[in-house]
Design a protein around this motif. Structure first.
Motif, PDB file in Angstrom:
ATOM      1  N   LEU A  61       0.957  -1.124   0.455  1.00 17.18           N
ATOM      2  CA  LEU A  61       0.055  -0.347  -0.205  1.00 17.18           C
ATOM      3  C   LEU A  61       0.867   1.278  -0.274  1.00 17.18           C
ATOM      4  N   GLN A  62       2.091   1.202  -0.081  1.00 16.93           N
ATOM      5  CA  GLN A  62       3.223   2.364  -0.580  1.00 16.93           C
ATOM      6  C   GLN A  62       2.509   2.518  -1.758  1.00 16.93           C
ATOM      7  N   LYS A  63       1.382   3.317  -2.194  1.00 18.14           N
ATOM      8  CA  LYS A  63       1.809   3.944  -2.754  1.00 18.14           C
ATOM      9  C   LYS A  63       0.261   5.879  -3.097  1.00 18.14           C
ATOM     10  N   PRO A  64       0.879   5.951  -4.516  1.00 16.90           N
ATOM     11  CA  PRO A  64       0.398   7.721  -4.157  1.00 16.90           C
ATOM     12  C   PRO A  64      -1.229   7.812  -3.731  1.00 16.90           C
ATOM     13  N   MET A  65      -1.932   6.531  -4.215  1.00 15.26           N
ATOM     14  CA  MET A  65      -3.777   6.519  -3.454  1.00 15.26           C
ATOM     15  C   MET A  65      -3.970   5.761  -2.836  1.00 15.26           C
ATOM     16  N   TYR A  66      -2.998   5.227  -2.059  1.00 14.57           N
ATOM     17  CA  TYR A  66      -3.190   4.667  -0.257  1.00 14.57           C
ATOM     18  C   TYR A  66      -2.513   6.470   0.098  1.00 14.57           C
ATOM     19  N   PHE A  67      -1.229   6.795  -0.115  1.00 16.59           N
ATOM     20  CA  PHE A  67      -1.092   8.005   0.742  1.00 16.59           C
ATOM     21  C   PHE A  67      -2.297   8.613   0.976  1.00 16.59           C
ATOM     22  N   PHE A  68      -3.327   8.896  -0.283  1.00 20.17           N
ATOM     23  CA  PHE A  68      -3.782  10.242   0.002  1.00 20.17           C
ATOM     24  C   PHE A  68      -5.160   9.439   1.040  1.00 20.17           C
ATOM     25  N   LEU A  69      -4.947   8.045   0.783  1.00 20.29           N
ATOM     26  CA  LEU A  69      -6.536   7.609   1.128  1.00 20.29           C
ATOM     27  C   LEU A  69      -6.030   7.522   2.865  1.00 20.29           C
ATOM     28  N   ALA A  70      -4.857   7.454   3.195  1.00 17.48           N
ATOM     29  CA  ALA A  70      -4.057   7.632   4.559  1.00 17.48           C
ATOM     30  C   ALA A  70      -4.912   9.304   4.437  1.00 17.48           C
ATOM     31  N   PRO A 293     -14.418   4.451   5.743  1.00 16.28           N
ATOM     32  CA  PRO A 293     -13.582   2.928   5.359  1.00 16.28           C
ATOM     33  C   PRO A 293     -14.119   1.581   4.289  1.00 16.28           C
ATOM     34  N   LEU A 294     -15.590   1.526   4.639  1.00 15.63           N
ATOM     35  CA  LEU A 294     -16.449   0.447   4.549  1.00 15.63           C
ATOM     36  C   LEU A 294     -16.395   0.552   2.875  1.00 15.63           C
ATOM     37  N   ILE A 295     -16.689   1.917   2.447  1.00 16.32           N
ATOM     38  CA  ILE A 295     -15.712   2.005   0.841  1.00 16.32           C
ATOM     39  C   ILE A 295     -15.298   2.060   0.353  1.00 16.32           C
ATOM     40  N   TYR A 296     -14.321   1.886   0.818  1.00 17.74           N
ATOM     41  CA  TYR A 296     -12.249   2.052   0.089  1.00 17.74           C
ATOM     42  C   TYR A 296     -12.386   1.032   1.150  1.00 17.74           C
ATOM     43  N   SER A 297     -12.659   0.187   1.606  1.00 19.60           N
ATOM     44  CA  SER A 297     -11.748  -1.304   2.296  1.00 19.60           C
ATOM     45  C   SER A 297     -12.863  -2.355   1.620  1.00 19.60           C
ATOM     46  N   LEU A 298     -13.991  -2.508   1.382  1.00 20.34           N
ATOM     47  CA  LEU A 298     -14.750  -3.781   0.887  1.00 20.34           C
ATOM     48  C   LEU A 298     -14.616  -3.607  -0.853  1.00 20.34           C
ATOM     49  N   ARG A 299     -14.233  -2.513  -1.133  1.00 20.76           N
ATOM     50  CA  ARG A 299     -13.900  -2.616  -2.383  1.00 20.76           C
ATOM     51  C   ARG A 299     -12.597  -2.639  -3.341  1.00 20.76           C
ATOM     52  N   ASN A 300     -11.859  -3.111  -2.132  1.00 19.62           N
ATOM     53  CA  ASN A 300      -9.994  -2.974  -2.604  1.00 19.62           C
ATOM     54  C   ASN A 300      -9.840  -3.913  -2.609  1.00 19.62           C
ATOM     55  N   LYS A 301      -8.802  -5.133  -3.249  1.00 21.11           N
ATOM     56  CA  LYS A 301      -8.449  -5.880  -2.460  1.00 21.11           C
ATOM     57  C   LYS A 301      -7.450  -5.835  -2.161  1.00 21.11           C
ATOM     58  N   ASP A 302      -6.022  -4.633  -2.521  1.00 21.70           N
ATOM     59  CA  ASP A 302      -5.086  -4.093  -1.554  1.00 21.70           C
ATOM     60  C   ASP A 302      -5.626  -4.240  -0.435  1.00 21.70           C
ATOM     61  N   VAL A 303      -5.694  -3.318   0.056  1.00 22.36           N
ATOM     62  CA  VAL A 303      -6.827  -3.712   1.170  1.00 22.36           C
ATOM     63  C   VAL A 303      -6.923  -4.088   2.091  1.00 22.36           C
ATOM     64  N   ILE A 304      -8.367  -5.076   0.873  1.00 21.26           N
ATOM     65  CA  ILE A 304      -8.653  -6.344   2.069  1.00 21.26           C
ATOM     66  C   ILE A 304      -7.203  -7.821   2.396  1.00 21.26           C
ATOM     67  N   ALA A 305      -6.966  -7.414   1.774  1.00 18.16           N
ATOM     68  CA  ALA A 305      -5.389  -7.920   2.016  1.00 18.16           C
ATOM     69  C   ALA A 305      -4.622  -7.470   2.536  1.00 18.16           C
ATOM     70  N   ALA A 306      -4.249  -5.765   2.658  1.00 14.90           N
ATOM     71  CA  ALA A 306      -3.159  -6.725   4.117  1.00 14.90           C
ATOM     72  C   ALA A 306      -4.536  -5.990   5.435  1.00 14.90           C
ATOM     73  N   LEU A 307      -5.287  -6.386   5.158  1.00 14.16           N
ATOM     74  CA  LEU A 307      -6.506  -6.172   6.198  1.00 14.16           C
ATOM     75  C   LEU A 307      -6.292  -7.772   6.868  1.00 14.16           C
ATOM     76  N   ARG A 308      -6.190  -8.749   6.060  1.00 12.76           N
ATOM     77  CA  ARG A 308      -5.765 -10.331   5.902  1.00 12.76           C
ATOM     78  C   ARG A 308      -4.863 -10.506   6.658  1.00 12.76           C
ATOM     79  N   LYS A 309      -3.724  -9.621   6.196  1.00 15.50           N
ATOM     80  CA  LYS A 309      -2.299 -10.193   6.784  1.00 15.50           C
ATOM     81  C   LYS A 309      -2.186  -9.607   8.574  1.00 15.50           C
TER      82      LYS A 309
END
Length: 314
Positions: A61-70, A293-309
């Protein structure tokens, strides 16, 4: 002790505090509303904090998209913290008074953070535009330095505008009533209490709203027009579905936020009613931050994978 309504003929300087009526029209629901807002606040804090933590610790998740999401999640925590704690205190204590200074401070911070949200949503749409329409140039265009500048501009851009706007509003005389028919110090219900003609101030509100909301919204529309046009030219259905999935969550947040906020601030003073104003305000101050948080996490496989880890590590 609550101040009683103060009439025009009385000394205007007596108005040193307001009364936030909030949800006082539902006396039997005060306990229920207190519990509901407490739960919502906890959900917002936990959900957005989790996104901030994930984007900091997960290498994927070290990408611009997730930097702005944070940044967006940090903003949502600040945004609701300007409003919900005061609502909870009013519900717990039934003391609805708020000093003029605190009311002005709440309005100012709320407007600045609302503008930050507007700007950040525009920046996030620009990020998606570059990623989808110019993927080869994406690492160069959205470099770390530019991301920092865009984020800083979003956070700081509204400060001079809204400090000035708040000072203009609270320089007015309040003589008809000190009772604010709202759950926080927003512009429309406060302007309703001002003496005399407030046309110039209303006009100033419209101009500022166009500047900080309509312009970013038009930039978002322009970005997504290009994005959708590009996606439709993708050769595979899988590629189109993946791109649409990435963008649809952002678009949903944009519609929720801009739709309710624009209706609130661009309606004439005569068309404002306490019930409608409160309902619309609930959308862009509480409902949207809760669902983000639900909108961004449930529709984003990278966030779901990070949460699972993260859960597996715990």
């Amino acid at each position: 002790m609550m101040l009683e309504d103060i009439k025009a003929e009385d000394n205007v300087s007596m108005v040193t505090q307001f009364v936030l009526l909030g949800f006082s029209e539902f006396p039997n629901l005060q306990g229920f509303l207190s519990g509901l807002f407490s739960i919502i606040y906890i959900i917002i804090l936990i959900g957005n904090s989790l996104i901030i933590i994930l984007t900091r610790i997960d290498p994927a998740l070290q990408k611009p998209m997730y930097f702005f999401l944070a940044n967006f999640s940090s903003l949502e925590i600040c945004y609701v913290s300007v409003i919900i704690p005061r609502v909870l205190v009013n519900l717990w204590t039934q003391d609805r008074t708020i000093s003029m200074l605190n009311c002005a401070a709440q309005m100012c911070f709320f407007l600045i953070l609302g503008t930050t949200e507007s700007f950040l949503l525009a920046v996030m749409s620009y990020d998606r535009y570059v990623a989808i329409c110019n993927p080869l140039h994406y690492p160069l265009v959205m470099n770390a330095k530019k991301c920092m500048y865009l984020a800083a501009g979003s956070w700081l851009g509204g400060i001079p505008i809204h400090v000035g706007q708040t000072c203009r509003i609270f320089s007015l005389h309040f003589c008809d009533s000190n009772r604010i028919h709202h759950f926080f110090c927003d512009i429309p219900p406060v302007l309703k209490l001002a003496c005399g003609d407030t046309f110039v101030h209303e006009l100033y509100v419209y101009v500022v709203t166009l500047l900080v909301a309509a312009v970013p919204f038009m930039l978002i529309v322009a970005s997504y027009s290009k994005i959708i046009s590009t996606i439709l030219r993708f050769p595979t259905a899988k590629g189109r579905a993946k791109a649409f999935s990435t963008c649809s969550s952002h678009l949903l947040v944009v519609i929720l936020f801009f739709g309710s906020a624009t209706i609130t601030y661009l309606r004439p003073k005569s068309m404002h009613s306490p019930g409608t104003d409160k309902l619309l305000s609930l959308f862009y101050t509480i409902v949207t931050p809760m669902f983000n948080p639900l909108i961004y996490s449930l529709r984003n496989k990278d966030v779901i994978a990070a949460l699972r880890k993260l859960l597996l590590k715990i």
